[in-house]
Scaffold this motif. Structure first.
Motif, PDB file in Angstrom:
ATOM      1  N   LYS A 169       1.978 -69.260  45.397  1.00  0.00           N
ATOM      2  CA  LYS A 169       1.124 -68.155  45.284  1.00  0.00           C
ATOM      3  C   LYS A 169       0.012 -68.507  46.344  1.00  0.00           C
ATOM      4  CE  LYS A 169       0.837 -66.335  40.566  1.00  0.00           C
ATOM      5  NZ  LYS A 169      -0.366 -66.251  39.471  1.00  0.00           N
ATOM      6  N   THR A 170      -0.500 -67.258  46.910  1.00  0.00           N
ATOM      7  CA  THR A 170      -1.433 -67.610  47.889  1.00  0.00           C
ATOM      8  C   THR A 170      -3.034 -67.720  47.667  1.00  0.00           C
ATOM      9  OG1 THR A 170      -1.514 -64.993  48.451  1.00  0.00           O
ATOM     10  CG2 THR A 170       0.045 -66.674  49.687  1.00  0.00           C
ATOM     11  N   THR A 171      -3.145 -67.596  46.158  1.00  0.00           N
ATOM     12  CA  THR A 171      -4.406 -67.637  45.541  1.00  0.00           C
ATOM     13  C   THR A 171      -5.257 -68.801  45.733  1.00  0.00           C
ATOM     14  OG1 THR A 171      -3.439 -67.956  43.457  1.00  0.00           O
ATOM     15  CG2 THR A 171      -4.208 -65.829  43.781  1.00  0.00           C
ATOM     16  N   GLY A 172      -4.770 -69.815  46.285  1.00  0.00           N
ATOM     17  CA  GLY A 172      -5.516 -71.154  46.222  1.00  0.00           C
ATOM     18  C   GLY A 172      -4.737 -72.201  45.377  1.00  0.00           C
ATOM     19  N   LEU A 173      -5.541 -73.090  45.293  1.00  0.00           N
ATOM     20  CA  LEU A 173      -5.003 -74.523  44.671  1.00  0.00           C
ATOM     21  C   LEU A 173      -5.159 -74.252  43.253  1.00  0.00           C
ATOM     22  CD1 LEU A 173      -6.881 -77.658  46.418  1.00  0.00           C
ATOM     23  CD2 LEU A 173      -4.470 -77.063  46.339  1.00  0.00           C
ATOM     24  N   ARG A 174      -3.812 -74.342  42.354  1.00  0.00           N
ATOM     25  CA  ARG A 174      -4.055 -74.367  40.941  1.00  0.00           C
ATOM     26  C   ARG A 174      -3.980 -75.309  40.136  1.00  0.00           C
ATOM     27  NH1 ARG A 174       0.471 -70.151  40.280  1.00  0.00           N
ATOM     28  NH2 ARG A 174       1.062 -71.213  42.254  1.00  0.00           N
TER      29      ARG A 174
END
Ligand code: ADP
Ligand code: ADP
Ligand code: MG
Length: 246
Positions: free
Chosen positions: A96-101
């Motif tokens: 996902k491009t939401t950031g580090l998960r």
């Protein structure tokens, strides 16, 4: 219930906590029963060719797949890496491009690198992207604001991560972290070593996601780790493998 306690006894698994999920017997139990592991992940897991899960994997996999907070203690060489990477990968599913998960911290660069390699194998075909910060100086380019969406999983040592967090503007953003794992937590929490407890508080404080899961793994049960975990984590499960030290 009797069967569960027999299986634990047989594998020297001790658990503390409310409603601890039953241990699995086989890796196959992760795809057939209630867990429904991502098929590609199950495939990667089986491609190692391991006959059966190790005791820590038997018990920690169900606990983490059920999103519980965990403090796990099991001997060196008992397969702890798979025990935490598998649930992380299953939880994140795909890029996902939401950031580090997910953030995995280890006490040394070498250990972090080993986890990174294992993660590369286990994420094969899932689309998930893992990053290992090898040089603080290079991280400046790799973690600028425009690059934040590139990776799902970050594996590093605490002092690097804290250094990048403390830059103005910060070079890392942990608001989207859903999984925080501390490997070799006993060594990370050792008195006098890098003052990691302060670093951990900073890093933990930066992980503001309300549903973040936290897990500690180490070879030995130590009071500083237990204290920290009991103070900060609700609904904690503790697992110890092997003969109890008094
Ligand atoms: P730890 O972190 O507990 O010291 P590692 O995760 O580094 O242990 O694993 C040690 C070795 O055991 C690795 O080579 C790993 O591939 C192997 N291993 C992991 N799980 C199993 C298993 N279920 N059966 C046999 N070997 C395993
Ligand atoms: P590298 O791998 O680039 O040598 P390290 O992880 O060994 O970086 O750096 C250790 C610590 O040194 C970092 O966590 C940070 O606190 C400090 N450090 C690294 N780079 C800088 C810098 N440019 N300015 C100030 N301190 C730094
Ligand atoms: Mg290990």
């Amino acid at each position: 219930a009797e069967e569960v306690s027999a299986l634990r006894k047989q594998n020297l698994i001790t658990v503390l906590g409310k409603d601890v999920p039953a241990p699995i017997r086989l890796f196959d139990d992760l795809s057939t029963g209630e867990y429904k592991l991502l098929p590609r992940l199950q495939e990667n897991l089986l491609s190692y060719g391991f006959a059966q899960p190790t005791p820590i994997q038997m018990q920690a996999l169900p606990v983490l797949l059920k999103d519980r907070a965990l403090m796990a203690c099991a001997p060196t060489g008992s397969g702890k890496t798979l025990a935490f990477l598998t649930p992380i990968i299953n939880g994140l599913r795909t890029h996902k491009t939401t950031g580090l998960r997910a953030l995995v911290l280890a006490p040394t660069r070498e250990l972090a690198q080993q986890i990174y390699r294992e993660c590369g194998e286990l994420t094969r075909g899932t689309g998930l992207r893992t990053h290992f910060i090898s040089k603080v100086s290079e991280a400046r380019q790799q973690h600028g604001p425009e690059c934040k969406q590139k990776y799902d999983i970050l594996i590093s040592t605490p002092n690097r991560v804290r250094f990048l967090l403390q830059q103005q503007p910060p070079l890392l953003d942990f608001k989207t972290i859903e999984w925080l794992v501390l490997d070799e937590a006993d060594r990370l929490m050792e008195e006098g070593q890098n003052n990691f407890k302060e670093q951990l508080d900073d890093i933990y404080g930066a992980c503001t996601h309300p549903q973040k899961r936290v897990a500690f793994f180490s070879a030995t049960y130590t009071v500083p780790v237990a204290k920290w975990a009991l103070r900060h984590l609700k609904n904690l499960v503790r697992i110890t493998i092997g003969v109890q030290n008094s």
